[in-house]
Structures are given as structure tokens and as C-alpha cells.
Design a protein around this motif. Structure first.
Motif, PDB file in Angstrom:
ATOM      1  N   HIS A  70       0.848  -1.203   0.000  1.00  0.00           N
ATOM      2  CA  HIS A  70       0.000   0.000   0.000  1.00  0.00           C
ATOM      3  C   HIS A  70       0.883   1.253   0.000  1.00  0.00           C
ATOM      4  O   HIS A  70       0.638   2.197  -0.757  1.00  0.00           O
TER       5      HIS A  70
ATOM      6  N   SER B  54       2.303   2.186  -3.272  1.00  0.00           N
ATOM      7  CA  SER B  54       1.337   2.499  -4.332  1.00  0.00           C
ATOM      8  C   SER B  54       1.193   3.995  -4.600  1.00  0.00           C
ATOM      9  O   SER B  54       0.473   4.387  -5.511  1.00  0.00           O
ATOM     10  N   ASP B  55       1.874   4.812  -3.839  1.00  0.00           N
ATOM     11  CA  ASP B  55       1.749   6.263  -4.010  1.00  0.00           C
ATOM     12  C   ASP B  55       3.029   6.844  -4.609  1.00  0.00           C
ATOM     13  O   ASP B  55       4.125   6.592  -4.084  1.00  0.00           O
TER      14      ASP B  55
END
Length: 108
Positions: free
Chosen positions: A17, A20-21
Motif C-alpha cells: 500500500h 502504491s503512491d
């Protein structure tokens, strides 16, 4: 594939997660060569400290970065062992999955 314990699995989920940025990936790229102060990260990324702190929190929760305080500043560095955990997790798929052969296109 081996069964993963709950805590390592949670860190794997949090790790992917966090990755993912795009801004968080930029932070990791900046930390590749050296530990950096939060003020240096803000300057290099051209973001406010409040925006960056949100992203640093995600990276810390995923155990991908370490933080240490020196005076009034916090310094961040990569937590390489946790990055290795993510790499090994993906490597298990490659190891046990049939490799798709590379297709070669020919001009007729």
C-alpha cells in the motif's frame, strides 16, 4: 508457498500500500543514498511538511523507513530489511509460477 504469520502479512500489505503512491516512492528514492531530515525532504519534493508527514506515517507504519529525532528535527532512513521482505514475497511467485516465455514477433 509458505503460510505467512499475521504480523508479517500485515506488514506486507502495508508495504505494498505504501509503495502504491508516487510521492512515497519519491521519498524512498531520496533516501536511497543517505538519511535525510524532514525539512530536506520537503524542500526536495516541494511539498509542505503537513502533506509529507501523512506520507511518512504510511511509510513508517509499513516499516519501510526509520525515524530518529535529533534536536527539533526528525531524520528518516530506509529500513532495508523490510524492503527485502517485500522482495522475497514477490520472488516466491516467480519461483513457483511457470515462466511465460518471451514471444518474438517476426516480420513476414
Amino acid at each position: 508457498m509458505q503460510k505467512l504469520e499475521t504480523k508479517p502479512l500485515t506488514l506486507i500489505v502495508l508495504g505494498f500500500h505504501a509503495l502504491s503512491d508516487p510521492l512515497r516512492l519519491q521519498v524512498l528514492d531520496l533516501l536511497r543514498s543517505q538519511e535525510r531530515c524532514v525539512c530536506d525532504l520537503c524542500e526536495a519534493l516541494e511539498v509542505t511538511q503537513s502533506k509529507l508527514s501523512f506520507h511518512l506515517k504510511a511509510l513508517k507504519e509499513a516499516d519501510l523507513v526509520r525515524a530518529r529525532q535529533q534536536g527539533r528535527w526528525i531524520y528518516y532512513s530506509l529500513n532495508l530489511p523490510q524492503l527485502v521482505v517485500l522482495e522475497q514475497y514477490l520472488a516466491e511467485y516467480r519461483r513457483f509460477s511457470p515462466m511465460v516465455p518471451v514471444r518474438v514477433c517476426r516480420d513476414d
